[in-house]
Scaffold this motif. Structure first.
Motif, short mmCIF file in Angstrom:
data_model
loop_
_atom_site.label_atom_id
_atom_site.label_comp_id
_atom_site.label_asym_id
_atom_site.label_seq_id
_atom_site.Cartn_x
_atom_site.Cartn_y
_atom_site.Cartn_z
N UNK A 290 49.45 58.97 52.09
CA UNK A 290 49.60 57.94 51.05
C UNK A 290 48.32 57.72 50.26
N UNK A 291 47.20 58.29 50.70
CA UNK A 291 45.97 58.14 49.93
C UNK A 291 46.10 58.72 48.53
N UNK A 292 46.93 59.75 48.38
CA UNK A 292 47.10 60.34 47.04
C UNK A 292 47.70 59.34 46.05
N UNK A 293 48.85 58.70 46.35
CA UNK A 293 49.33 57.68 45.41
C UNK A 293 48.39 56.49 45.29
N UNK A 294 47.67 56.16 46.34
CA UNK A 294 46.70 55.08 46.23
C UNK A 294 45.61 55.43 45.21
N UNK A 295 45.15 56.68 45.27
CA UNK A 295 44.12 57.13 44.31
C UNK A 295 44.69 57.18 42.90
N UNK A 296 45.94 57.59 42.78
CA UNK A 296 46.59 57.56 41.46
C UNK A 296 46.63 56.14 40.89
N UNK A 474 52.58 47.07 49.90
CA UNK A 474 51.21 47.54 50.06
C UNK A 474 50.73 48.22 48.80
N UNK A 475 51.61 48.99 48.17
CA UNK A 475 51.25 49.67 46.92
C UNK A 475 50.95 48.63 45.82
N UNK A 476 51.72 47.54 45.82
CA UNK A 476 51.45 46.47 44.85
C UNK A 476 50.07 45.87 45.09
N UNK A 477 49.71 45.66 46.34
CA UNK A 477 48.41 45.10 46.66
C UNK A 477 47.28 46.05 46.25
N UNK A 478 47.45 47.33 46.52
CA UNK A 478 46.45 48.33 46.14
C UNK A 478 46.34 48.43 44.62
N UNK A 479 47.49 48.41 43.92
CA UNK A 479 47.47 48.45 42.47
C UNK A 479 46.78 47.25 41.86
N UNK A 505 43.85 42.74 56.56
CA UNK A 505 42.60 43.34 57.02
C UNK A 505 42.77 44.81 57.39
N UNK A 506 43.96 45.20 57.82
CA UNK A 506 44.20 46.57 58.27
C UNK A 506 44.17 47.57 57.12
N UNK A 507 44.27 47.06 55.89
CA UNK A 507 44.44 47.96 54.74
C UNK A 507 43.19 48.03 53.87
N UNK A 508 42.02 47.92 54.52
CA UNK A 508 40.76 47.97 53.77
C UNK A 508 40.54 49.35 53.16
N UNK A 509 40.85 50.43 53.90
CA UNK A 509 40.59 51.78 53.39
C UNK A 509 41.38 52.07 52.11
N UNK A 510 42.69 51.79 52.05
CA UNK A 510 43.39 51.98 50.77
C UNK A 510 42.80 51.14 49.64
N UNK A 511 42.41 49.91 49.94
CA UNK A 511 41.80 49.06 48.91
C UNK A 511 40.48 49.65 48.44
N UNK A 512 39.67 50.15 49.37
CA UNK A 512 38.38 50.77 49.00
C UNK A 512 38.60 52.01 48.16
#
Length: 719
Positions: A290-296, A474-479, A505-512
């Motif tokens: 899922x890091x790929x869509x997060x980076x997108x 989660x994707x909404x939060x990252x976006x 707190x568990x989703x720090x890496x996608x946010x970063x």
């Protein structure tokens, strides 16, 4: 020739400036403070207090009060900022719902609070209760469509009236439905609180540098109550706001943010017994694929940030340079009307932006009634309600997708024109809304791909049939984090604010990953964030610590006067009259003047500020007899030798800075720029072997940096 001191019969009159007089040490409006000077003044003040504390018990107690005054100010700021934030949150909720209807049992209740008190409300119909009546139902008994107002000296910007007006109008703006948030203005409100409480303590009211330490802590408290993120507030103040941030300010910022958060928690404006605005609880971990869509999403956030900054700055520049800027009220009315007409038909633009983000962040549980959770359920499913597997999207989800797409386009466009109007305007929430809508749509797309094509190699290792693989919230939060980062260029503080804001707190890496990507993409098109862009648009002489200067130029290339320009305006130590100085002040607009031994030698003695010269001469004429226009002014310890019939001379040594910062003419500009940044200088003098050659001001540095960046240095405005 006789000594003027003997002639006067007493040295007391000439030495009246040894006692402080009103307004000395202050600055004119729209001028930069001298950080080095303020630090030196505070050191002198502290040394005197420490020395006096040994004289008596009372002086010792006063020294203790002075030492604790900083913590008292932080406590007061936290309490008031937290209280105001809670009141604003409650008032916004009430006024937002008041547009739709009223609570019959208590008109001051919002829709949600009204239904809490009803005994006839069921969980399935929790948004409907007999006590809440829509205006259409109450007045005409039918549905109909029904549809503000937002260290550099800017006097009044942090005043008491600003605090009052900003607090009231912020409620009106956010509840009006405009594409703005309250978070940025809440930082302004907290700084107004800090400025008010600073004025109660002479330690801060008489020292602009110390006052800005308080304002840095107040900014942290503002973010703390705006997002329920005390740690993020401290980091935000450190990373984005503060120019000078010593270690003790870090601790006091932490304390102020703690008190503000505690006060807000005590008020409990969100009714969920939590500090966070958008509390989330996801039941599925994220996977490496899922890091790929997060980076997108990070790429999208960077592009959105670039588009918004360029579009908004272009529109604001047009507002400043055309007749449009003369009609701010009309502009607000037109934008509000357009927003209301276009936003109302779409349920995702009709509701408040905070409610929209909250819905987009939420995970779809078994009891969710949102369109975004309208999936086709398996009637034979017996899984626990908190572990629902991925399901095919239903009609409601597809309807929500195109409504979100329209809402996304509308939000992007309308925010460009709304931010910067003459109303309290915050950008955090609109930016998060744009990212959350884009992220939720991407999340639903990935979810449906994983459901229908779980045998693809990208899904095969982590998404089995009947498993809960993808969390669209989660994707909404990252976006949201990506778009906020693209606009503000925040990184560390952004990630901390986001996980404090959501509890994720568990989703720090996608946010970063999203925050860093959005910053890289946005920086590829321009280094300025939205705040720096508006600072430059408004012509404030701000020297950003993030800007790099690597050119091989020297101080002699930047200093004034340059070849062909008039000589530098200077004062001599003991040969100019009061009239000479007054004429020099009247004919120039410089902030100060170097003092030299004589015009022939040009040996530097010190530097005198323009404002203090004016005040000193004014006070001398009022308080000292015999001071006339042809009185000699001197900056030395002893008066000069004067004829017996000469008028009384005027001693101004007290207003002379005997240690102005100097560099040689061959000092590299890279070093000069670094000195200006780290010491907060207003100006430095250029010398060679003690002889004055010229002066470099902060504005000269900014123009030179613009010239080295292939920009027109004369195009930089300074208000």
């Amino acid at each position: 020739m006789v000594n003027a001191g003997a002639m006067s019969g007493s040295g007391n009159l000439m030495d009246f400036l040894d006692e402080p007089f009103p307004d000395v040490g202050t600055y004119e409006d729209f001028h930069t403070i001298d950080w080095l000077r303020e630090k030196s003044r505070d050191t002198d003040r502290h040394r005197k207090i420490t020395s006096k504390s040994k004289e008596s018990i009372w002086e010792f107690i006063k020294s203790l009060l002075d030492a604790w005054s900083g913590w008292v100010v932080m406590l007061l700021i936290g309490l008031l900022a937290g209280t105001l934030a809670g009141v604003i949150d409650l008032a916004v909720d009430w006024m937002t719902d008041l547009k739709e209807g009223v609570c019959l049992s208590a008109f001051w209740y919002s829709h949600e609070q009204c239904c809490w008190t009803s005994n006839e409300t069921t969980f399935e119909d929790r948004d409907k209760c007999p006590l809440w009546q829509k205006w259409s139902e109450l007045l005409v008994n039918q549905s109909e469509i029904k549809t503000i107002l937002s260290g550099f000296i800017i006097r009044g910007y942090l005043g008491k009236w600003t605090l009052l007006i900003k607090t009231v109008t912020l409620v009106l703006v956010v509840s009006s439905g405009l594409s703005l948030g309250k978070e940025g203005p809440l930082v302004h409100v907290a700084c107004c609180c800090g400025n008010f409480f600073s004025s109660l303590f002479s330690k801060y009211s008489k020292n602009e540098g110390k006052r800005r330490e308080v304002l840095s802590a107040a900014a942290a408290a503002g973010v703390s109550v705006a997002f329920g993120a005390p740690i993020g507030g401290v980091l935000f103040s450190l990373e984005e706001v503060s120019y000078y941030f010593p270690l003790k300010t870090l601790w006091r910022s932490f304390f102020a943010a703690l008190v503000a958060a505690f006060t807000l928690r005590s008020i409990n404006p969100f009714g969920n017994s939590r500090l966070v605005l958008f509390y989330v609880e996801y039941h599925t971990p994220w996977y490496m694929a899922e890091l790929f869509p997060f980076i997108l999403l990070g790429v999208f956030g960077g592009l959105w940030g670039t588009l918004f900054i360029r579009g908004n700055i272009a529109w604001c520049r047009r507002r400043k340079t055309t007749k449009l800027g003369k009609y701010p009220v009309l502009e607000v009315i037109v934008v509000t009307a357009v927003t209301a007409i276009i936003a109302y038909p779409n349920p995702y633009t009709r509701r408040s932006t905070s409610e929209l983000i909250s819905e987009l962040f939420n995970d779809c549980g078994a009891l969710e009634s949102s369109q975004l959770c309208d999936y086709i359920n398996d009637p034979n499913m017996t899984r626990p309600v908190d572990d629902i597997p991925d399901r095919p999207a239903g009609v409601g989800v597809y309807t929500a997708m195109w409504q979100l797409a329209l809402a996304l386009v509308f939000k992007i466009v309308i925010t460009i024109f709304t931010f910067g109007m003459k109303i309290p305007s915050g950008l955090f929430i609109p930016s998060m809304a744009v990212g959350a809508m884009a992220g939720r749509m991407v999340g639903i797309g990935v979810e449906q791909l994983a459901y229908h094509h779980h045998d693809w190699i990208v899904f095969r290792n982590w998404c089995r049939p009947g498993a809960d693989c993808v969390t669209p919230g989660l994707y909404a939060m990252v976006g949201a984090a990506a778009c906020l980062g693209g606009v503000t260029r925040m990184t560390v503080s952004l990630v901390v604010i986001m996980f404090e804001l959501t509890g994720g707190l568990e989703y720090i890496v996608p946010l970063m990953a999203a925050a860093v990507t959005s910053k890289w993409v946005a920086d590829a098109f321009g280094k300025e964030g939205i705040y720096e862009a508006h600072i430059h648009l408004n012509g404030y002489p701000f020297l950003d610590v993030k800007d790099e200067f690597t050119h091989r130029t020297l101080a002699t290339d930047v200093m004034r006067p340059r070849r062909g320009e008039p000589p530098l305006s200077v004062l001599t130590q003991d040969s100019m009259t009061v009239e000479d100085v007054e004429t020099l002040i009247k004919e120039t607009d410089y902030n100060g003047f170097p003092v030299v031994v004589s015009r022939d030698s040009e040996r530097l003695i010190g530097f005198a500020q323009r404002r203090e010269l004016i005040l000193a001469i004014k006070n001398a004429r009022q308080r000292q007899e015999g001071i006339v226009s042809n009185s000699i002014m001197y900056f030395t310890e002893e008066p000069p030798e004067l004829p017996a019939n000469s008028p009384h001379p005027l001693k101004l040594r007290r207003v002379l800075n005997l240690s102005p910062f100097t560099v040689t003419d061959h000092t590299p500009m890279e070093t000069v720029v670094d000195i200006f940044r780290k010491l907060g200088l207003r100006q430095c003098l250029v010398t060679r072997s003690g002889r004055l050659l010229g002066i470099i001001t902060k504005k000269d540095v900014l123009r030179h940096m613009a010239q080295m960046a292939n920009q027109d240095p004369e195009s930089i405005m300074f208000n």
